[in-house]
Write an enzyme that holds these catalytic residues in place. Structure first.
Site, PDB file in Angstrom:
ATOM      1  N   SER A  55      57.223  96.214  61.950  1.00 32.99           N
ATOM      2  CA  SER A  55      58.648  96.462  62.848  1.00 32.99           C
ATOM      3  C   SER A  55      58.380  96.487  64.265  1.00 32.99           C
ATOM      4  O   SER A  55      57.832  95.691  64.587  1.00 32.99           O
ATOM      5  CB  SER A  55      59.452  97.231  61.984  1.00 32.99           C
ATOM      6  OG  SER A  55      60.645  97.236  62.432  1.00 32.99           O
ATOM      7  N   ASP A  84      64.083  89.626  54.635  1.00 33.45           N
ATOM      8  CA  ASP A  84      64.229  90.627  55.575  1.00 33.45           C
ATOM      9  C   ASP A  84      65.442  90.376  56.470  1.00 33.45           C
ATOM     10  O   ASP A  84      65.443  89.326  57.231  1.00 33.45           O
ATOM     11  CB  ASP A  84      62.788  90.606  56.631  1.00 33.45           C
ATOM     12  CG  ASP A  84      62.724  92.039  57.567  1.00 33.45           C
ATOM     13  OD1 ASP A  84      63.859  92.364  57.546  1.00 33.45           O
ATOM     14  OD2 ASP A  84      61.626  92.046  57.854  1.00 33.45           O
ATOM     15  N   HIS A 122      62.528  94.091  54.330  1.00 38.14           N
ATOM     16  CA  HIS A 122      61.732  94.872  55.484  1.00 38.14           C
ATOM     17  C   HIS A 122      60.835  95.625  54.937  1.00 38.14           C
ATOM     18  O   HIS A 122      60.583  96.923  54.962  1.00 38.14           O
ATOM     19  CB  HIS A 122      62.531  95.518  56.278  1.00 38.14           C
ATOM     20  CG  HIS A 122      62.186  95.736  57.593  1.00 38.14           C
ATOM     21  ND1 HIS A 122      61.706  94.616  58.452  1.00 38.14           N
ATOM     22  CD2 HIS A 122      62.050  96.937  58.420  1.00 38.14           C
ATOM     23  CE1 HIS A 122      61.351  95.224  59.833  1.00 38.14           C
ATOM     24  NE2 HIS A 122      61.353  96.531  59.723  1.00 38.14           N
TER      25      HIS A 122
END
Length: 382
Positions: free
Chosen positions: A192, A302, A333
């Site tokens: 991320s 995602d 995610h």
């Protein structure tokens, strides 16, 4: 003693690096194409330094200093230089890392005693230094979060420069800190925002960053917050800046207000603000500058960092023949460490990837299929 010396000599020859002086104790050892856990994790050196960046993001008249927490083999130093694995993150004192929301833990002297995730306890025994870097404006670093802009990017770049003797760093008492244990070769990894920082620093072309492993990472903040001009979230940049900054709110209030002005939610247009935060074809960094190898991991479901953040980045890297590898999953995610049934394979693949790019171990990983793609719950094709 003769046997130990012979083993050490074979190990060094296998990885193609020769330390300047013979180290006392174990040396980096390779067997079956993988570095071996010959260094004591319990005895590893745990320390921290502050690397001086080239930005003053909080406008206090001083260049921001970036907190770098380090764990490395006790034997590392001028006589045994080791490569570095870096996870730079804005999350070390707020949401934490991983499914367990792990945070850094420090002793009474302020030294790190617990590093989140598994990179330290896996790679340090195998002859790597692991650095957990506090992104500018977060945890113990100076400055204000810049949400993908100059401060975020150049703070991480300064750490690579320090490892190669091009940027200054300091101990708590103000004395200079020198990375005399570093080979200068570094890899960045993270999920991320952490992986986004890896993309961003690689896009500057900084020398010494040999590889990155961006997991569910942003390559263009405009794509992250816009779809052909349609806005996903209003005033998101100031929101995220505040979410990762645990300092008193007043410190960076002016910076956050400016983030929202410059983002121009009124029109949704792509402007200079977003160009600075575009690592594919932006004003601060772009794919044409990338010389690090790239191991991309992303998922097609995602809905946080949507798939166009990896697909456009991947295409730009391919057009420039950047050495690369990719895993594409069907999850949301999610870190590949948590892909069902593939944890051991992930750790081993990552291990061989870092061994190849940071230590020159000839383990054949670049002759294997480039892409692993999930086509069913437990079904992957290469």
């Amino acid at each position: 003693m003769l046997l130990r010396a012979a083993i050490a000599a074979v190990a060094v020859a296998a990885i193609g690096t020769v330390p300047a002086h013979a180290a006392t104790g174990p040396a980096i050892t390779v067997d079956k194409g993988r570095t071996q856990p010959v260094f004591s994790y319990a005895d590893a050196i745990r320390e921290h330094v502050y690397v001086e960046s080239s930005v003053d993001s909080d406008s206090d008249g001083r260049l921001d200093r970036v907190r770098v927490d380090i764990i490395r083999p006790r034997e590392s130093g001028p006589g045994l230089k080791v490569p570095t694995i870096i996870d730079e993150s804005p999350y070390y004192d707020n949401s934490g890392r991983g499914n367990e929301s792990e945070r850094k833990v420090y002793d009474a002297a302020g030294e790190p005693v617990k590093f989140p995730l598994f990179y330290d306890n896996y790679f340090v025994p195998r002859g790597y230094a692991v650095l957990n870097v506090d992104m500018v404006g977060t945890t113990k670093s100076d400055g204000c979060p810049d949400v993908g802009g100059r401060a975020d990017v150049l703070g991480g770049k300064a750490v690579i420069d320090w490892l190669n003797g091009r940027a200054p760093a300091f101990h708590d008492d103000g004395s200079p800190a020198v990375a005399d244990w570093s080979t200068g070769k570094a890899g960045m990894i993270g999920k991320s925002y952490d992986g986004t920082l890896a993309n961003a620093v690689a896009a500057t072309g900084v020398e010494g960053l040999e590889t990155i492993v961006p997991i569910s990472a942003i390559s263009s903040w405009y794509k992250y917050q816009r779809s052909n001009g349609v806005i996903y979230n209003f005033n998101y940049m100031s929101y995220l800046s505040r979410a990762v900054d645990t300092d008193p709110a007043a410190k960076c209030a002016a910076k956050r207000a400016q983030l929202d002005v410059d983002a121009d939610d009124t029109t949704g247009n792509y402007n200079g603000f977003w160009a600075e935060r575009d690592y594919v074809a932006g004003s601060l960094g772009d794919a044409s500058k990338v010389h690090a190898s790239v191991f991309v991991v992303h998922t097609v479901n995602d809905l946080n960092v949507k798939p166009d953040n990896f697909s456009v980045w991947w295409q730009a890297l391919a057009e420039r023949n950047v050495p690369r590898k990719i895993w594409v999953g069907q999850y949301q995610h999610v870190d590949p460490f948590d892909f069902e049934g593939r944890r051991d394979l992930w750790v081993d693949t990552l291990h061989r990837w870092f061994d190849y790019w940071l230590l020159g171990v000839n383990n054949g990983i670049m002759r294997e299929p480039r892409a692993d793609v999930q086509v069913g719950p437990a079904d992957w094709v290469t």
